[in-house]
Scaffold this active site. Sequence first.
Site, PDB file in Angstrom:
ATOM      1  N   ASP A  81      73.858  61.650  45.825  1.00  0.00           N
ATOM      2  CA  ASP A  81      74.943  62.419  46.320  1.00  0.00           C
ATOM      3  C   ASP A  81      74.681  63.769  46.688  1.00  0.00           C
ATOM      4  O   ASP A  81      75.443  64.203  47.543  1.00  0.00           O
ATOM      5  CB  ASP A  81      75.715  62.860  44.865  1.00  0.00           C
ATOM      6  CG  ASP A  81      76.705  61.425  44.169  1.00  0.00           C
ATOM      7  OD1 ASP A  81      76.870  60.540  45.337  1.00  0.00           O
ATOM      8  OD2 ASP A  81      77.083  61.098  43.235  1.00  0.00           O
ATOM      9  N   SER A 199      81.480  70.600  37.305  1.00  0.00           N
ATOM     10  CA  SER A 199      82.764  70.830  36.459  1.00  0.00           C
ATOM     11  C   SER A 199      82.905  70.058  35.321  1.00  0.00           C
ATOM     12  O   SER A 199      83.443  70.526  34.224  1.00  0.00           O
ATOM     13  CB  SER A 199      84.013  70.809  37.404  1.00  0.00           C
ATOM     14  OG  SER A 199      85.205  70.915  36.866  1.00  0.00           O
TER      15      SER A 199
END
EC number: 2.7.1.23
Length: 301
Positions: A81, A199
């Site tokens: 990623d 997050s």
Amino acid sequence: MSQDSVKSLQSTFKTVGVVGRPRNDSTLQMHKNIFHWLCEQGYQVLVENEIGKALNLSENHLASLDQIGQHAQLAIVIGGDGNMLSHARILCKYNTPLIGINRGNLGFLTDIDPKNAYAQLEACLNGEFFVEERFLLEAVVKRHGETVARGNAINELVIHPAKIAHMIDFHVYIDDKFAFSQRSDGLIVATPTGSTAYSLSAGGPILTPQLNAIALVPMFPHTLSSRPLVVDGNSKISVNFAEYNIPQLEISCDSQLALDICCNDVVHIQKSPYKLRLLHLHNYNYYNVLSSKLGWLKKLF
């Protein structure tokens, strides 16, 4: 995206870019194998400069990331990623669609299994895909009304002190209306794409990719009442800082690009004009990805 639109996009695949940052010989070998396979399929292939030189490719196959964005109709990202994020922030400026071969850990953004890479790439190149668009965030740092720094993020923007283990005091405004004050280690402002990244580790909510929403997640707030806040994706967020904070603050874009902030600066955050265009094979299921990557239980009955 309609089937006609998919066919129209697929028919434009003449030049394909191959990008990534191989950290070991096996990943570099995969770049080489994918390059030769694409050439055998009749595509013009552009390989990111550093990788192409490591593979001893001829000059006509070497290109910068911007050149790949300008000339390729599809970019294949080989890596995890992090590789997808760093390359997509540039390629999205050219509206270049991307598909990823996962050579990292989680692989939320890199769908293709390296063990089945050729069959899955062939299906993609034959038009067996759909396009998913995801929005980016843009941060603009203003100092005395002048723009001094600007950056984009696919996952999240993180406001934090430049020194470790320091708290900062700041005010947050949403659409020019005061929302809250906070004393904390910082603030995470995340897209739906980033809601499964930093997050999530900070206790933020998971937002499905097509939600038009932004998550504001406090980092170690010095209060028991602070909670993550989800706002409309078209909101304009502003953050200003107490003058007595430590002088060195930063805003981090996807943990890859850092912008310096002074205490008298104002940070403005909103949607970027650019979008990430991800190609997924038809059998892609976001909830299956969540289940497999996060270790959720399978169906009980």
